[in-house]
Design a protein around this motif. Structure first.
Motif, PDB file in Angstrom:
ATOM      1  N   TYR A  18      11.456 -10.748  -8.165  1.00  0.00           N
ATOM      2  CA  TYR A  18      10.335 -10.751  -8.004  1.00  0.00           C
ATOM      3  C   TYR A  18       9.943 -11.308  -6.647  1.00  0.00           C
ATOM      4  CZ  TYR A  18       9.789 -14.764 -11.030  1.00  0.00           C
ATOM      5  OH  TYR A  18       9.952 -15.931 -11.697  1.00  0.00           O
TER       6      TYR A  18
ATOM      7  N   THR B  94      10.492  -9.135  -3.951  1.00  0.00           N
ATOM      8  CA  THR B  94       9.399  -8.151  -3.988  1.00  0.00           C
ATOM      9  C   THR B  94       8.153  -8.349  -3.253  1.00  0.00           C
ATOM     10  OG1 THR B  94      10.248  -7.378  -6.048  1.00  0.00           O
ATOM     11  CG2 THR B  94       8.230  -6.552  -5.603  1.00  0.00           C
TER      12      THR B  94
ATOM     13  N   ALA C 259       8.451  -8.663   0.147  1.00  0.00           N
ATOM     14  CA  ALA C 259       8.548  -7.179   0.794  1.00  0.00           C
ATOM     15  C   ALA C 259       7.286  -6.430   0.735  1.00  0.00           C
ATOM     16  CB  ALA C 259       9.475  -6.246  -0.088  1.00  0.00           C
ATOM     17  N   LYS C 260       6.110  -6.843  -0.002  1.00  0.00           N
ATOM     18  CA  LYS C 260       4.888  -6.471  -0.331  1.00  0.00           C
ATOM     19  C   LYS C 260       4.038  -6.751   0.788  1.00  0.00           C
ATOM     20  CE  LYS C 260       2.948  -6.600  -4.658  1.00  0.00           C
ATOM     21  NZ  LYS C 260       2.429  -6.913  -5.861  1.00  0.00           N
ATOM     22  N   GLY C 261       4.523  -7.694   1.690  1.00  0.00           N
ATOM     23  CA  GLY C 261       3.848  -7.984   2.729  1.00  0.00           C
ATOM     24  C   GLY C 261       2.676  -8.934   2.577  1.00  0.00           C
ATOM     25  N   LEU C 262       2.939  -9.979   1.400  1.00  0.00           N
ATOM     26  CA  LEU C 262       2.034 -10.972   1.239  1.00  0.00           C
ATOM     27  C   LEU C 262       2.313 -12.061   2.038  1.00  0.00           C
ATOM     28  CD1 LEU C 262       2.378 -10.999  -2.805  1.00  0.00           C
ATOM     29  CD2 LEU C 262       0.870  -9.620  -1.517  1.00  0.00           C
TER      30      LEU C 262
ATOM     31  N   ARG D 174       4.938  -9.004   8.972  1.00  0.00           N
ATOM     32  CA  ARG D 174       4.203  -8.977   7.545  1.00  0.00           C
ATOM     33  C   ARG D 174       3.360  -7.989   7.357  1.00  0.00           C
ATOM     34  NH1 ARG D 174       0.043 -10.621   5.046  1.00  0.00           N
ATOM     35  NH2 ARG D 174      -1.202 -11.755   6.655  1.00  0.00           N
TER      36      ARG D 174
ATOM     37  N   ARG E 286       5.173  -4.778   6.456  1.00  0.00           N
ATOM     38  CA  ARG E 286       5.764  -4.800   5.075  1.00  0.00           C
ATOM     39  C   ARG E 286       4.702  -4.172   4.187  1.00  0.00           C
ATOM     40  NH1 ARG E 286       8.588  -9.395   6.805  1.00  0.00           N
ATOM     41  NH2 ARG E 286       7.264 -10.943   6.084  1.00  0.00           N
ATOM     42  N   GLY E 287       4.972  -3.390   3.435  1.00  0.00           N
ATOM     43  CA  GLY E 287       4.158  -2.992   2.418  1.00  0.00           C
ATOM     44  C   GLY E 287       3.084  -1.758   2.734  1.00  0.00           C
TER      45      GLY E 287
ATOM     46  N   MET F 268       9.706  -1.144   0.252  1.00  0.00           N
ATOM     47  CA  MET F 268      11.022  -0.938  -0.544  1.00  0.00           C
ATOM     48  C   MET F 268      10.924  -0.974  -1.893  1.00  0.00           C
ATOM     49  SD  MET F 268      14.060  -3.140   0.735  1.00  0.00           S
ATOM     50  CE  MET F 268      15.715  -3.411  -0.023  1.00  0.00           C
TER      51      MET F 268
ATOM     52  N   LEU G 110       9.743  -7.131 -10.776  1.00  0.00           N
ATOM     53  CA  LEU G 110       8.378  -7.417 -10.929  1.00  0.00           C
ATOM     54  C   LEU G 110       8.086  -8.632 -11.486  1.00  0.00           C
ATOM     55  CD1 LEU G 110       7.581  -3.675 -12.703  1.00  0.00           C
ATOM     56  CD2 LEU G 110       6.705  -4.421 -10.320  1.00  0.00           C
TER      57      LEU G 110
ATOM     58  N   LEU H 280       2.753 -11.540 -14.505  1.00  0.00           N
ATOM     59  CA  LEU H 280       1.377 -10.947 -13.987  1.00  0.00           C
ATOM     60  C   LEU H 280       1.580  -9.273 -14.516  1.00  0.00           C
ATOM     61  CD1 LEU H 280       1.669 -11.970 -10.262  1.00  0.00           C
ATOM     62  CD2 LEU H 280       0.168 -13.169 -12.256  1.00  0.00           C
TER      63      LEU H 280
ATOM     64  N   PHE I 299      -2.227  -6.088 -11.886  1.00  0.00           N
ATOM     65  CA  PHE I 299      -2.652  -7.078 -10.778  1.00  0.00           C
ATOM     66  C   PHE I 299      -1.520  -6.647  -9.665  1.00  0.00           C
ATOM     67  CE2 PHE I 299      -1.804 -10.846  -8.839  1.00  0.00           C
ATOM     68  CZ  PHE I 299      -3.008 -11.646  -8.955  1.00  0.00           C
ATOM     69  N   GLN I 300      -0.320  -6.579 -10.058  1.00  0.00           N
ATOM     70  CA  GLN I 300       0.803  -6.562  -9.125  1.00  0.00           C
ATOM     71  C   GLN I 300       0.657  -5.279  -8.108  1.00  0.00           C
ATOM     72  OE1 GLN I 300       4.817  -7.773 -10.201  1.00  0.00           O
ATOM     73  NE2 GLN I 300       3.990  -7.947 -12.049  1.00  0.00           N
ATOM     74  N   LEU I 301      -0.008  -3.988  -8.718  1.00  0.00           N
ATOM     75  CA  LEU I 301      -0.227  -2.859  -7.957  1.00  0.00           C
ATOM     76  C   LEU I 301      -1.416  -3.123  -6.922  1.00  0.00           C
ATOM     77  CD1 LEU I 301       0.333  -0.272 -10.511  1.00  0.00           C
ATOM     78  CD2 LEU I 301       1.607  -0.515  -8.381  1.00  0.00           C
TER      79      LEU I 301
ATOM     80  N   GLU J  78      -2.635  -5.999  -5.919  1.00  0.00           N
ATOM     81  CA  GLU J  78      -2.407  -6.784  -4.907  1.00  0.00           C
ATOM     82  C   GLU J  78      -2.042  -6.408  -3.622  1.00  0.00           C
ATOM     83  OE1 GLU J  78       1.022  -9.460  -5.982  1.00  0.00           O
ATOM     84  OE2 GLU J  78      -0.099 -11.109  -5.425  1.00  0.00           O
ATOM     85  N   MET J  79      -1.434  -5.154  -3.471  1.00  0.00           N
ATOM     86  CA  MET J  79      -1.243  -4.107  -2.131  1.00  0.00           C
ATOM     87  C   MET J  79      -2.741  -4.172  -1.575  1.00  0.00           C
ATOM     88  SD  MET J  79       1.864  -4.122  -2.383  1.00  0.00           S
ATOM     89  CE  MET J  79       2.223  -2.777  -1.219  1.00  0.00           C
TER      90      MET J  79
ATOM     91  N   VAL K 120      -4.650  -7.646  -0.714  1.00  0.00           N
ATOM     92  CA  VAL K 120      -3.919  -8.427   0.547  1.00  0.00           C
ATOM     93  C   VAL K 120      -4.029  -7.710   1.781  1.00  0.00           C
ATOM     94  CG1 VAL K 120      -1.976  -9.351   1.573  1.00  0.00           C
ATOM     95  CG2 VAL K 120      -2.461  -9.883  -1.013  1.00  0.00           C
ATOM     96  N   HIS K 121      -3.528  -6.342   1.582  1.00  0.00           N
ATOM     97  CA  HIS K 121      -3.708  -5.588   3.193  1.00  0.00           C
ATOM     98  C   HIS K 121      -4.959  -5.189   3.455  1.00  0.00           C
ATOM     99  CE1 HIS K 121       0.502  -5.667   3.891  1.00  0.00           C
ATOM    100  NE2 HIS K 121       0.771  -5.784   2.597  1.00  0.00           N
TER     101      HIS K 121
ATOM    102  N   MET L 134       7.326   0.538  -9.812  1.00  0.00           N
ATOM    103  CA  MET L 134       7.886  -0.161  -8.693  1.00  0.00           C
ATOM    104  C   MET L 134       7.691   1.004  -7.478  1.00  0.00           C
ATOM    105  SD  MET L 134       9.331  -2.803  -8.314  1.00  0.00           S
ATOM    106  CE  MET L 134      10.310  -3.097  -6.882  1.00  0.00           C
TER     107      MET L 134
ATOM    108  N   MET M   7       4.050   1.032  -6.484  1.00  0.00           N
ATOM    109  CA  MET M   7       3.661   0.170  -5.630  1.00  0.00           C
ATOM    110  C   MET M   7       4.228   0.254  -4.144  1.00  0.00           C
ATOM    111  SD  MET M   7       3.978  -3.729  -6.985  1.00  0.00           S
ATOM    112  CE  MET M   7       5.960  -4.426  -6.842  1.00  0.00           C
TER     113      MET M   7
END
Lengths: 308, 362
Positions: free
Chosen positions: A206, A209, A212-215, B115, B118-119, B124, B133, B137, B141-143, B145-146, B149-150, B194, B197
């Motif tokens: 994770y 991951t 890869a999410k670009g965090l 960076r 990515r995403g 990926m 995952l 969290l 939250f994890q979805l 986050e995209m 952040v972006h 996944m 995401m």
């Protein structure tokens, strides 16, 4: 959740009863008369006085009855009366428990700050000179008994350098040396634990991951790596805090810290049984309650843990 | 933009010869979305160097699906991680090569610029959704986050987006389940999360690294269909990394077969199944268990994949190949176009075998 807490507190009752029962039995078979010392020196002892004291403290009754009396009082929050001062045990131990708590809190803060930061930095710079030194120093710290460390620190920082007062008192400077002495082994263990859990988390899928999410790096570190790394560390800290509150006997003795650890040592030397029983009762209760708090915290931090 | 194929032979270790091949532009003749050129990736651990990727070339266009096929250790995942920029580095390092994404060599970008890709532009999907995952969290939250952040979205808005995404990948009762944690979902549902995401910011390229390997067979088909459907809808390029020939057949447009860090054969998907042009591909196809061969022994390619710290000289497959001759033990076969016996070109087909003619026509 509520039922879980109730059941765990029920366990507390069983543990306190079990521990005190064993303690009563042990104190009973010990040689020497508990009230011997207050009755005067060996030769001057008047059998009538001893008998009078036995009556006063209920020592003439069978052990089972003595234990029954103790439990009966315990339910109302009374830990009995001590032999040397004839004061309620709760009144004597109250301020001492506060002192021990101060020391324990200071020590646990040191454990958290030093332990976690050393562990995290060592893991992030694995195999660097920092990591290798951290492993070396923490291993050394774990190996040195606190009695040796405490006396060395006292010698160097109090007597030679005169940085800290010899008698701690209530000052902030006074607490530093005893807190460090008390904390150092746990801080080292926390550092090693934090390092190994962090290394494990760094390899976790994770984390890949998250990258890869670009965090941003910082987000990956704080939200995805650190949080997962500290969960086992918190468990360990909670349990060790319980141990610290149960009385830091050696540290309190070296630094003459007026806490329940010192009280326990003095009570043992004086055959002052009510104090011994009182300290153990408090220690056991604190330990069990803290374990419960740790389990609740663990469940709150890791959703995979189910309390049942 | 057309690129002239160059064929150059590196002497020396005999493993770095540059084969230029599957740089064929998209079907419409436009520049491909992604083009990997002569990529070399090494892992240096203490004194030894593991050569995981040794001169890979491939390209994917928008809306196209490239399947990368190979055993574990063939370099297919490492190539993907190099594209994403998520190699474990150190010890991993890109020794050589270029990766063109939307016309720019992303290996020349700063880490900050990478960076941001990515995403958002490339995403990926990993093999094992449970371990990929974060366990502590919630999926919402994890979805979310995209978007946070972006796109700097608020928590509330990003949660709404997360629910929308979960609906999109057909997770039942998405609004109720958005606060649930990964372990509370089934394997198929987790893989859908996944996928959601990866799709969140509608990237142009998706790399799916064995997306169905960890799933039950019935669920595999559903997840694969969903992925293919969403890919068509968003017109994304898809790189599908797999060792499962069955998965590939239905969804891929073209296949690149990898062995020991190199591409040994490329072909449009159905042609590869019909007429493999490399003995390794042939072996892979023959090792699929078949009902009409019931009772017979299962076929297996003899030997083991090579040790990547000591890849055999010449063709890396030669120790396991029934057709191997002396030339195979000395010369690295370049990846060359495959033709009919009369010289008619077979578009998109290449083989890195000295005896491709014998393999495909013999």
């Amino acid at each position: 959740m509520g039922r879980y807490v109730v059941r765990r507190l029920g366990q507390l009752v069983v543990v306190v009863l079990g521990a005190t029962m064993i303690l009563f039995a042990c104190l009973f078979v010990l040689p020497g008369d508990p009230v011997g010392q207050i009755a005067g020196s060996d030769k001057a002892r008047d059998p009538a006085v001893i008998e009078q004291l036995h009556k006063q403290y209920g020592l003439d009754k069978p052990l089972v009855v003595q234990y029954g009396t103790y439990v009966g009082k315990l339910v109302t929050g009374d830990l009995g009366t001590d032999y040397t001062q004839s004061r309620p045990v709760t009144e004597i131990l109250g301020p001492k428990l506060e002192n021990t708590a101060k020391l324990a809190v200071a020590a646990i803060i040191i454990d958290i700050v030093i332990g976690i930061s050393v562990g995290v930095l060592a893991a992030m710079r694995r195999y660097s000179i920092w990591d290798v030194s951290a492993t070396f120093i923490t291993t050394l710290a774990i190996g040195v008994p606190s009695i040796v460390l405490g006396m060395i620190m006292q010698r160097v920082f109090v007597i030679e350098l005169d940085w800290f007062p010899l008698i701690a008192g209530d000052s902030f400077e006074g607490i530093i040396l005893p807190a460090f002495t008390l904390a150092i082994i746990d801080a080292a263990l926390v550092a090693q634990l934090a390092r190994s859990t962090m290394l494990e988390v760094l390899r976790a899928d994770y984390v890949k991951t998250a990258v890869a999410k670009g965090l941003p790096r910082r987000t990956v570190l704080t939200r995805h790596i650190l949080r997962n790394s500290v969960i086992p560390v918190i468990t360990y800290l909670g349990i060790s805090f319980g141990g610290l509150l149960g009385g830091a006997i050696i540290t309190e003795t070296i630094f003459n810290w007026n806490g329940i650890g010192l009280a326990l040592i003095q009570a043992i030397q004086q055959n002052n049984n009510p104090i011994i029983v009182g300290v153990v009762t408090i220690g056991v209760a604190v330990f069990v309650v803290l374990n419960l708090v740790v389990d609740l915290l663990y469940a709150a931090l890791d959703p995979r843990i189910r309390l049942a | 933009m057309s690129r002239t194929p160059v064929t150059k032979h590196d002497e020396g270790d005999g493993m770095t010869s540059l084969e230029m091949a599957p740089t064929d532009a998209g079907a419409d003749g436009a520049a491909p979305l992604l083009e990997v050129r002569d990529l070399h990736v090494e892992f240096a651990v203490r004194d030894s160097v593991t050569k995981a990727v040794n001169g890979v070339n491939y390209s994917v266009s928008a809306g196209e699906t490239l399947a990368v096929l190979g055993e574990s250790g063939s370099g297919k995942s490492v190539t993907a991680q190099a594209i994403m920029g998520i190699l474990d580095s150190p010890p991993g390092r890109i020794a050589k090569g270029e990766i063109f994404f939307q016309g720019q060599d992303i290996l020349r970008l700063s880490e900050g610029e990478r960076r941001k890709l990515r995403g958002a532009k490339m995403a990926m999907i990993f093999q094992d959704a449970l371990s990929s995952l974060n366990p502590v969290l919630s999926v919402g939250f994890q979805l979310g986050e995209m978007f946070r952040v972006h796109q700097g979205m608020s928590r509330k808005d990003s949660k709404a987006k997360a629910i929308e995404l979960m609906d999109r990948v057909r997770i039942p009762a998405a609004a109720q389940r958005v606060g649930d944690y990964p372990h509370q979902f089934s394997g198929g549902m987790r893989q859908r999360i996944m996928i959601a995401m990866a799709l969140a910011l509608e990237p142009d390229l998706i790399i799916a690294d064995e997306p169905t390997t960890a799933l039950d067979v019935t669920v595999q088909a559903q997840v694969m269909d969903l992925l293919a459907e969403l890919q068509r809808e968003y017109n994304m390029g898809l790189i599908l990394i797999t060792h499962d020939l069955g998965v590939v057949a239905d969804v891929a447009d073209k296949i690149a077969v990898m062995y020991a860090g190199r591409i040994v054969e490329t072909a449009p998907v159905h042609e590869l199944y019909k007429r493999p042009a490399h003995p390794y591909t042939k072996g892979l196809l023959e090792s699929i268990p078949r009902l009409d061969h019931k009772g017979q022994e299962l076929y297996a390619i003899k030997g083991l994949p090579p040790n990547l710290q000591a890849i055999p000289p010449g063709c890396a497959f030669n120790p396991r190949c029934a057709m191997a001759q002396d030339v195979c033990r000395t010369d690295v076969p370049p990846l060359v176009p495959v033709t009919e016996l009369d010289g008619t070109e077979l578009p998109g087909r290449h083989s890195a075998c000295h005896f491709w003619k014998e393999t495909i026509h013999g």
